[in-house]
Motif scaffolding. Structure first.
Motif, PDB file in Angstrom:
ATOM      1  N   ASP A 183     -15.721 -41.582  -0.219  1.00 28.09           N
ATOM      2  CA  ASP A 183     -17.074 -41.233  -0.612  1.00 28.09           C
ATOM      3  C   ASP A 183     -17.080 -39.842  -1.265  1.00 28.09           C
ATOM      4  OD1 ASP A 183     -19.732 -40.901  -0.856  1.00 28.09           O
ATOM      5  OD2 ASP A 183     -20.173 -40.791   1.287  1.00 28.09           O
ATOM      6  N   GLU A 185     -19.478 -37.953  -1.798  1.00 27.56           N
ATOM      7  CA  GLU A 185     -20.348 -37.000  -1.098  1.00 27.56           C
ATOM      8  C   GLU A 185     -19.616 -36.294   0.041  1.00 27.56           C
ATOM      9  OE1 GLU A 185     -24.167 -38.600   0.001  1.00 27.56           O
ATOM     10  OE2 GLU A 185     -24.934 -38.216  -2.007  1.00 27.56           O
ATOM     11  N   GLN A 186     -18.622 -36.989   0.629  1.00 22.28           N
ATOM     12  CA  GLN A 186     -17.846 -36.324   1.687  1.00 22.28           C
ATOM     13  C   GLN A 186     -17.076 -35.136   1.143  1.00 22.28           C
ATOM     14  OE1 GLN A 186     -15.311 -38.699   4.192  1.00 22.28           O
ATOM     15  NE2 GLN A 186     -16.905 -40.233   4.396  1.00 22.28           N
ATOM     16  N   GLU A 188     -17.888 -33.478  -1.533  1.00 21.83           N
ATOM     17  CA  GLU A 188     -18.859 -32.449  -1.892  1.00 21.83           C
ATOM     18  C   GLU A 188     -19.350 -31.707  -0.652  1.00 21.83           C
ATOM     19  OE1 GLU A 188     -21.740 -34.617  -4.116  1.00 21.83           O
ATOM     20  OE2 GLU A 188     -20.641 -34.391  -5.995  1.00 21.83           O
ATOM     21  N   ALA A 189     -19.571 -32.474   0.437  1.00 19.52           N
ATOM     22  CA  ALA A 189     -20.009 -31.837   1.681  1.00 19.52           C
ATOM     23  C   ALA A 189     -18.953 -30.850   2.149  1.00 19.52           C
ATOM     24  CB  ALA A 189     -20.267 -32.894   2.753  1.00 19.52           C
ATOM     25  N   GLU A 191     -16.833 -29.353   0.320  1.00 18.11           N
ATOM     26  CA  GLU A 191     -16.851 -28.233  -0.620  1.00 18.11           C
ATOM     27  C   GLU A 191     -17.942 -27.241  -0.222  1.00 18.11           C
ATOM     28  OE1 GLU A 191     -16.989 -28.214  -5.398  1.00 18.11           O
ATOM     29  OE2 GLU A 191     -16.482 -30.121  -4.471  1.00 18.11           O
ATOM     30  N   MET A 192     -19.132 -27.779   0.107  1.00 16.21           N
ATOM     31  CA  MET A 192     -20.244 -26.925   0.552  1.00 16.21           C
ATOM     32  C   MET A 192     -19.888 -26.224   1.856  1.00 16.21           C
ATOM     33  SD  MET A 192     -23.073 -27.470  -1.503  1.00 16.21           S
ATOM     34  CE  MET A 192     -24.278 -26.694  -0.483  1.00 16.21           C
ATOM     35  N   ASP A 193     -19.120 -26.909   2.698  1.00 14.31           N
ATOM     36  CA  ASP A 193     -18.747 -26.343   3.992  1.00 14.31           C
ATOM     37  C   ASP A 193     -17.667 -25.278   3.865  1.00 14.31           C
ATOM     38  OD1 ASP A 193     -20.558 -27.774   5.395  1.00 14.31           O
ATOM     39  OD2 ASP A 193     -19.183 -29.349   6.034  1.00 14.31           O
ATOM     40  N   GLY A 194     -17.226 -25.026   2.648  1.00 19.92           N
ATOM     41  CA  GLY A 194     -16.285 -23.938   2.433  1.00 19.92           C
ATOM     42  C   GLY A 194     -14.828 -24.339   2.502  1.00 19.92           C
TER      43      GLY A 194
ATOM     44  N   ARG B  47     -28.518 -30.277  -7.135  1.00 20.96           N
ATOM     45  CA  ARG B  47     -27.062 -30.108  -7.212  1.00 20.96           C
ATOM     46  C   ARG B  47     -26.688 -28.892  -8.050  1.00 20.96           C
ATOM     47  NH1 ARG B  47     -23.947 -34.471  -5.954  1.00 20.96           N
ATOM     48  NH2 ARG B  47     -22.556 -34.087  -7.679  1.00 20.96           N
ATOM     49  N   ALA B  50     -27.080 -26.123  -5.669  1.00 18.56           N
ATOM     50  CA  ALA B  50     -25.984 -26.147  -4.693  1.00 18.56           C
ATOM     51  C   ALA B  50     -24.668 -25.689  -5.308  1.00 18.56           C
ATOM     52  CB  ALA B  50     -25.824 -27.562  -4.131  1.00 18.56           C
ATOM     53  N   LEU B  52     -22.844 -27.895  -7.106  1.00 14.00           N
ATOM     54  CA  LEU B  52     -22.002 -29.087  -7.238  1.00 14.00           C
ATOM     55  C   LEU B  52     -21.949 -29.560  -8.687  1.00 14.00           C
ATOM     56  CD1 LEU B  52     -23.141 -30.971  -4.033  1.00 14.00           C
ATOM     57  CD2 LEU B  52     -20.976 -29.813  -4.415  1.00 14.00           C
ATOM     58  N   PRO B  72     -19.702 -23.589  -4.782  1.00 10.58           N
ATOM     59  CA  PRO B  72     -20.714 -23.971  -3.788  1.00 10.58           C
ATOM     60  C   PRO B  72     -20.580 -23.209  -2.469  1.00 10.58           C
ATOM     61  CG  PRO B  72     -19.667 -25.914  -4.717  1.00 10.58           C
ATOM     62  CD  PRO B  72     -19.007 -24.747  -5.341  1.00 10.58           C
ATOM     63  N   ALA B  73     -19.343 -23.053  -2.002  1.00 10.94           N
ATOM     64  CA  ALA B  73     -19.145 -22.448  -0.685  1.00 10.94           C
ATOM     65  C   ALA B  73     -19.594 -20.993  -0.649  1.00 10.94           C
ATOM     66  CB  ALA B  73     -17.674 -22.551  -0.291  1.00 10.94           C
ATOM     67  N   LEU B  77     -25.415 -21.645   0.875  1.00  7.17           N
ATOM     68  CA  LEU B  77     -26.417 -22.694   1.058  1.00  7.17           C
ATOM     69  C   LEU B  77     -25.786 -23.849   1.827  1.00  7.17           C
ATOM     70  CD1 LEU B  77     -27.667 -22.802  -2.640  1.00  7.17           C
ATOM     71  CD2 LEU B  77     -28.615 -21.449  -0.781  1.00  7.17           C
ATOM     72  N   ALA B  78     -26.610 -24.600   2.541  1.00 10.66           N
ATOM     73  CA  ALA B  78     -26.101 -25.785   3.237  1.00 10.66           C
ATOM     74  C   ALA B  78     -26.866 -26.988   2.736  1.00 10.66           C
ATOM     75  CB  ALA B  78     -26.286 -25.644   4.739  1.00 10.66           C
ATOM     76  N   MET B  79     -26.167 -28.116   2.659  1.00  9.25           N
ATOM     77  CA  MET B  79     -26.804 -29.283   2.070  1.00  9.25           C
ATOM     78  C   MET B  79     -26.702 -30.478   3.013  1.00  9.25           C
ATOM     79  SD  MET B  79     -26.536 -30.507  -1.787  1.00  9.25           S
ATOM     80  CE  MET B  79     -26.840 -32.123  -2.386  1.00  9.25           C
ATOM     81  N   PHE B  81     -26.845 -34.509   2.773  1.00  9.64           N
ATOM     82  CA  PHE B  81     -26.749 -35.514   1.717  1.00  9.64           C
ATOM     83  C   PHE B  81     -27.509 -36.787   2.092  1.00  9.64           C
ATOM     84  CE2 PHE B  81     -23.277 -32.690   0.972  1.00  9.64           C
ATOM     85  CZ  PHE B  81     -23.117 -32.686  -0.400  1.00  9.64           C
ATOM     86  N   GLN B  82     -27.790 -37.559   1.058  1.00 11.00           N
ATOM     87  CA  GLN B  82     -28.492 -38.830   1.262  1.00 11.00           C
ATOM     88  C   GLN B  82     -27.684 -39.764   2.165  1.00 11.00           C
ATOM     89  OE1 GLN B  82     -29.544 -40.765  -2.370  1.00 11.00           O
ATOM     90  NE2 GLN B  82     -30.763 -42.322  -1.339  1.00 11.00           N
ATOM     91  N   SER B  83     -26.362 -39.825   1.928  1.00 11.69           N
ATOM     92  CA  SER B  83     -25.510 -40.694   2.751  1.00 11.69           C
ATOM     93  C   SER B  83     -25.035 -39.969   4.004  1.00 11.69           C
ATOM     94  CB  SER B  83     -24.305 -41.139   1.938  1.00 11.69           C
ATOM     95  OG  SER B  83     -23.472 -40.027   1.688  1.00 11.69           O
ATOM     96  N   ALA B  85     -22.888 -38.022   4.491  1.00 14.36           N
ATOM     97  CA  ALA B  85     -21.548 -37.512   4.197  1.00 14.36           C
ATOM     98  C   ALA B  85     -20.878 -36.917   5.428  1.00 14.36           C
ATOM     99  CB  ALA B  85     -21.595 -36.489   3.056  1.00 14.36           C
ATOM    100  N   LEU B 156     -30.596 -27.364   1.648  1.00 10.49           N
ATOM    101  CA  LEU B 156     -30.915 -28.281   0.566  1.00 10.49           C
ATOM    102  C   LEU B 156     -30.859 -29.687   1.132  1.00 10.49           C
ATOM    103  CD1 LEU B 156     -28.551 -26.702  -2.118  1.00 10.49           C
ATOM    104  CD2 LEU B 156     -30.905 -26.082  -1.630  1.00 10.49           C
ATOM    105  N   ASP B 158     -31.123 -33.700   0.161  1.00 10.78           N
ATOM    106  CA  ASP B 158     -31.161 -34.657  -0.940  1.00 10.78           C
ATOM    107  C   ASP B 158     -31.610 -36.017  -0.411  1.00 10.78           C
ATOM    108  OD1 ASP B 158     -30.909 -36.005  -3.265  1.00 10.78           O
ATOM    109  OD2 ASP B 158     -28.731 -35.853  -3.416  1.00 10.78           O
TER     110      ASP B 158
END
Lengths: 291, 332
Positions: A183, A185-186, A188-189, A191-194, B47, B50, B52, B72-73, B77-79, B81-83, B85, B156, B158
């Motif tokens: 996925d 999004e995983q 990307e998540a 990535e956001m988590d550092g 996005r 964020a 992304l 992004p990191a 910011l923290a996101m 997701f719709q799924s 993730a 954030l 989504d």
């Protein structure tokens, strides 16, 4: 409608197929077991009759037996290491978007379609031949007399390279499909988590691929335990016993030495060893397949 | 902390300009909702914030610092997701701990923070389960937990509720609103559901085809929609939009009247019509009245005694009438 009736009908319908498969498997197995306890040497047609455990004793105490077991293990483990690690790297590479992706993916698969005897001969004559081979030419271009004599100096290593080249596409393909099912999004998540690229690989991508890696290892082990054609057309197990594995020793015993009984005993030993390996393999990594 | 500013932000995918140009200010502690029909660029905008997606032009500032090219990191910011993730092979605990682990915090501090977050979100009982063993609502809470442990400058979201069933959605809506009251952190929330927008937002940004149609508080948007698009999008059931003679009589190209601002009578009124389908909700009844100006939605009391086929007259409340010109803009 899985009624009693339809289930009975279903059993009846598949019974011919099951029956054929059963006979297909049981008859050769039974014959092998039977021969392994018989005196059956083509050079001495007059010596027949029950041999007891003699065939087994002769096979296990054969001076080539230890080398065969060792080489079989080295071959299997070596090819597994190259194909799994190489397969992961290739899959990561092929997962990147680039021009001509479809064609490249098709080309990567190509070695898997080449039959083992042909690929081994191509490797032997066109690549590893110290004088006329590709590597030999490279060595000569750098001023050497002749290239490295792969089959003479490192026979087992050469066989491992040939077999690994054949199986690398298989591993790559399975691992690539696993990678593509990850996925986005995983990632990307993460990535956001550092998580950096390496952390994402170790914590997200690799765990996602464990099941595919398990499948690759299990399937390959089954086939790699019985590598035979590559050895036959290149080194013939030699020099000495340097590239001799268990299936090849069975061949030597039953065809070259004409001792069908001893060959059958070797076959039974090979079956037992393969089952032991499979048992431990299933226990060690099979639990990955459950969840 | 948590002020986000967008200046001339553009996003193009090849030739297609998904976001032609947007200016937007999100203030500290605000709950901002991006709402619009699907494909309006609201998720893309999120996005971009964020990190992304890379912007094609313009500047994004977070707390006054240029963050346009930051990964992004690094944006703090923290996101969600719709799924969701969530990482399927990790337990709830390890999922929530992941960003802290990546930040290199000592294990005892991670454990403390994870336990605190799990307690806030009622996840303590499931902390050692894997995401696959949780229900949709619980997964949603784990995703939120993973976001709050980082103590980000802004959250954030989504479309976080679109995978939940209706009852759970109402619950989670309340929980997220409550979380915002407790944390007082900036939240940016993307949804296509105007009910979510109306109920949760401090400020709604209505987007259409990559453009901001209107920015304002829910009631501002409800009372004074700036154009026909906003008028039709905000409010449920939809505002009745009437063109033609009836609109011309008011000196406009289009007039709009909300279902609750139409008085219904069985003997006299401005527009005549017949009652079509009526939806009885108990507290209210929504009547579809077929008139000369098309089918009009009317909100009546729960006890209204009208039946299918009854002849009725509708009268718009004059001060609640919205008038729009030929370009769709509001006439003041």
């Amino acid at each position: 409608m899985a009624t009693q009736h339809s289930r009975a009908a279903a059993r009846l319908m598949i019974s011919p197929a099951v029956g054929v498969l059963l006979i297909w498997m049981i008859v050769p197995l039974a014959m092998t077991l039977w021969f392994s306890f018989q005196q059956y040497n083509l050079l001495y047609p007059d010596r027949t009759g029950f041999a007891g455990w003699d065939n087994y004793r002769y096979f296990v105490t054969d001076f080539r037996f230890g080398a065969a077991i060792r080489n079989t293990l080295v071959l299997v483990l070596g090819v597994l290491a190259i194909t799994t690690i190489g397969g992961i790297l290739l899959a990561l590479l092929l997962d990147q978007p680039f021009r001509g992706q479809g064609i490249v993916r098709l080309l990567v698969l190509a070695p898997f379609f080449v039959m083992p005897t042909v690929s081994a001969l191509v490797w032997k004559n066109m690549f590893m031949n110290p004088v006329n081979g590709f590597f030999g030419h490279i060595a000569q271009a750098f001023g050497a007399q002749a290239g490295f004599d792969f089959l003479g100096q490192a026979p087992l290593m050469s066989v491992i390279i040939m077999v690994a080249w054949q199986w690398l596409p298989f591993a790559t393909l399975i691992l690539l499909t696993a990678l593509q099912s990850l996925d986005r999004e995983q990632i990307e998540a993460a990535e956001m988590d550092g998580a950096g690229a390496w952390s994402r690989f170790v914590y997200i991508v690799l765990p996602h691929m464990t099941r595919a890696i398990t499948v690759v290892i299990l399937i390959q082990t089954i086939f790699l335990l019985s590598v035979y054609a590559e050895i036959l057309v290149t080194t013939n197990g030699g020099p000495g016993t340097a590239s001799l594995n268990l299936p090849f020793l069975v061949y030597l015993a039953s065809i070259v030495d004409n001792d069908v009984g001893m060959g059958a005993a070797g076959g039974v030993i090979a079956i037992i060893l393969a089952n032991i390996v499979a048992f431990f393999l299933m226990r060690a990594i099979g639990k990955n397949l459950e969840t | 902390m948590g002020k986000i500013t967008l200046r001339n932000v553009q996003k193009r995918f090849g030739e297609v300009a998904v976001i032609p140009e947007i200016d937007l200010d999100i203030d500290e502690g605000e709950f901002v909702v991006f709402v619009g029909p699907s494909g309006c660029g609201k998720s893309t905008l999120l996005r971009l914030i964020a990190g992304l997606e890379d912007v094609s032009g313009g500047v994004i500032q977070i707390d006054g610092v240029d963050a346009t090219t930051l990964p992004p990191a690094k944006r703090g910011l923290a996101m969600v997701f719709q799924s969701y993730a969530l990482y399927p092979h990790m337990s709830v605990r390890r999922n929530i701990a992941f960003p802290l682990k990546m930040a290199g915090l000592p294990p005892d501090e991670i454990a403390r923070k994870v336990d605190a977050a799990a307690k806030v979100l009622n996840l303590s009982a499931y902390i050692d389960r894997r995401p696959g063993q949780l229900s949709g609502g619980q997964r949603q809470r784990v995703a939120i937990g993973r976001a709050i442990v980082r103590e980000p400058k802004a959250f954030l979201f989504d479309e976080p509720l679109s995978n939940l069933d209706a009852a759970l959605r109402v619950n989670m809506r309340l929980e997220i609103s409550e979380l915002h009251q407790t944390l007082k952190t900036t939240m940016v929330y993307v949804t296509h559901d105007q009910v979510e927008a109306m109920t949760m937002a401090d400020k709604i940004v209505v987007l259409n085809a990559g453009r901001v149609e209107q920015v304002g508080s829910p009631l501002e948007l409800y009372r004074t929609p700036r154009n026909v698009f906003v008028a039709g999008f905000i409010g449920s059931p939809k505002m009745n939009l009437i063109e033609g003679a009836a609109a011309a009589a008011e000196g406009a190209a289009t007039i709009g009247i909300r279902p609750e601002h139409l008085d219904i009578s069985s003997n006299a009124g401005t527009w005549a019509g017949t009652v079509g389908i009526s939806e009885h909700l108990g507290s209210d009844t929504f009547l579809h009245v077929h008139s000369d100006h098309g089918t009009l939605n009317v909100r009546a009391g729960g006890e209204v005694g009208l039946r299918h086929g009854d002849r009725v007259w509708l009268t718009p409340q004059a001060d609640k009438l919205h008038r729009f010109d030929a370009k769709g803009a509001r006439i003041i």
